[in-house]
Structures are given as structure tokens and as C-alpha cells.
Design a protein around this motif. Structure first.
Motif, short mmCIF file in Angstrom:
data_model
loop_
_atom_site.label_atom_id
_atom_site.label_comp_id
_atom_site.label_asym_id
_atom_site.label_seq_id
_atom_site.Cartn_x
_atom_site.Cartn_y
_atom_site.Cartn_z
N THR A 42 0.84 -1.20 0.00
CA THR A 42 0.00 0.00 0.00
C THR A 42 0.87 1.25 0.00
O THR A 42 1.78 1.38 0.82
CB THR A 42 -0.92 0.02 1.24
OG1 THR A 42 -1.73 -1.16 1.20
CG2 THR A 42 -1.81 1.24 1.26
N SER A 44 0.50 5.43 0.10
CA SER A 44 -0.55 6.38 0.46
C SER A 44 0.02 7.71 0.94
O SER A 44 1.10 7.76 1.54
CB SER A 44 -1.41 5.77 1.57
OG SER A 44 -2.45 6.64 1.94
N THR A 58 -4.36 10.34 -1.89
CA THR A 58 -4.45 9.23 -2.84
C THR A 58 -3.85 8.00 -2.20
O THR A 58 -2.86 8.09 -1.48
CB THR A 58 -3.65 9.56 -4.12
OG1 THR A 58 -4.11 10.81 -4.65
CG2 THR A 58 -3.80 8.47 -5.17
N GLU A 59 -4.47 6.85 -2.49
CA GLU A 59 -3.95 5.59 -1.97
C GLU A 59 -4.01 4.54 -3.06
O GLU A 59 -5.01 4.41 -3.76
CB GLU A 59 -4.78 5.15 -0.75
CG GLU A 59 -4.16 3.98 -0.03
CD GLU A 59 -4.75 3.80 1.35
OE1 GLU A 59 -4.40 4.60 2.26
OE2 GLU A 59 -5.55 2.87 1.53
N ILE A 60 -2.90 3.80 -3.22
CA ILE A 60 -2.80 2.74 -4.22
C ILE A 60 -2.32 1.48 -3.53
O ILE A 60 -1.30 1.50 -2.83
CB ILE A 60 -1.82 3.12 -5.34
CG1 ILE A 60 -2.27 4.39 -6.04
CG2 ILE A 60 -1.67 1.97 -6.33
CD1 ILE A 60 -1.27 4.93 -7.04
N ILE A 73 -7.21 1.69 -6.39
CA ILE A 73 -6.88 3.09 -6.18
C ILE A 73 -8.07 3.79 -5.56
O ILE A 73 -9.22 3.53 -5.91
CB ILE A 73 -6.53 3.77 -7.51
CG1 ILE A 73 -5.39 3.02 -8.15
CG2 ILE A 73 -6.19 5.23 -7.31
CD1 ILE A 73 -5.19 3.35 -9.58
N GLN A 74 -7.77 4.70 -4.62
CA GLN A 74 -8.81 5.54 -4.05
C GLN A 74 -8.29 6.97 -3.97
O GLN A 74 -7.18 7.22 -3.49
CB GLN A 74 -9.21 5.06 -2.66
CG GLN A 74 -10.41 5.83 -2.12
CD GLN A 74 -10.91 5.28 -0.80
OE1 GLN A 74 -10.13 4.89 0.05
NE2 GLN A 74 -12.23 5.27 -0.64
N VAL A 99 -6.36 4.69 -15.47
CA VAL A 99 -7.57 4.81 -14.66
C VAL A 99 -8.74 4.93 -15.64
O VAL A 99 -8.80 5.89 -16.41
CB VAL A 99 -7.52 6.04 -13.73
CG1 VAL A 99 -8.80 6.15 -12.92
CG2 VAL A 99 -6.30 5.99 -12.82
#
Length: 142
Positions: A42, A44, A58-60, A73-74, A99
């Protein structure tokens, strides 16, 4: 009898050498696999903004699958967006993915992973871009 013992000892030593070489080859292969797997995890920069009461960042999450690397992804600019699943291309430490629509963040990402940090840039279909520096660690949600 003495010659027979020497032959047995020689054969036994040869067998030990072959086994040691095989173990070393397996460790080398495992090291390469483990090195590739270190890119998973993760990444982030997501945080809670006390002033505005918003979640930002953003977090991947990168995982290895039977078909290759995938990610979740968020994005969050106040309220967290829905999760987006993407196929991720990783070559050495270079990372890229698309995306998809209908995400408001549809576009392309290119970046690199080094020293536990994913650095890169999102280029949005709507125009514009944003650079990110995401540290590897726990998810914001953990």
C-alpha cells in the motif's frame, strides 16, 4: 576395502557439493522473486484534515495476481471516492496504469518506486495533471 571407502567418501562429497550448489541457485531465484514482490503493498499520502474535516489524498494498493499486477486506487478530495481496480504494468521499478472511465480521475499514471516511495504523475483525460509521492505502509483505513 580401503579403496571402496574412498570411492564412497568421494561420491558422498560430490553429492554434498551438488546439493549445496542447488540450494544456492534456489536462493538466487527466490531473491529475485522476493525483490519483485517488495514492490507490492500500500502506497498512500491520505490523511484527515482536521481544519476542514475532510479526508484528502491518494492511496494505491498493488498486488500480484496470476495474470500480473493489479491495483486498487482511491482518491479523496473531501469525501473518499469509490475504489477503482486497474491492471498495473511494472518493469524494474517503473509503474504505469490507466484509470478507466467513468472515474472522474480517468487518465494515465506513470511513476517509479524506490526506497519505499511511489513517485509519479497522473495525467487526466479532462486535462491537467497532479504529481504524487506516496509512501509505502499501512492504509489510511487500517
Amino acid at each position: 576395502m580401503r579403496l571402496h571407502q574412498l570411492i564412497l567418501r568421494g561420491s558422498f562429497m560430490s553429492l554434498l557439493i551438488v546439493l549445496a550448489m542447488q540450494c544456492n541457485a534456489n536462493q538466487t531465484k527466490t531473491g529475485k522473486t522476493q525483490n519483485a514482490l517488495r514492490l507490492t503493498g500500500t502506497y498512500s499520502d491520505m490523511y484527515y484534515n482536521v481544519q476542514g474535516g475532510d479526508v484528502l489524498g491518494t492511496e494505491i494498493r498493488i498486488v500480484n495476481t496470476r495474470k500480473g499486477f493489479q491495483g486498487v486506487i482511491q482518491f479523496s478530495e473531501g469525501a473518499p471516492e469509490e475504489l477503482v481496480v486497474v491492471d498495473i504494468q511494472i518493469k524494474n521499478n517503473a509503474v504505469s496504469f490507466v484509470v478507466p472511465e467513468p472515474s472522474p480521475y480517468a487518465g494515465e499514471f506513470t511513476g517509479t518506486i524506490s526506497d519505499g516511495i511511489l513517485r509519479g504523475e497522473f495525467r487526466y483525460k479532462s486535462g491537467g495533471s497532479s504529481k504524487v509521492e506516496l509512501k509505502k505502509g499501512k492504509s489510511y483505513w487500517d
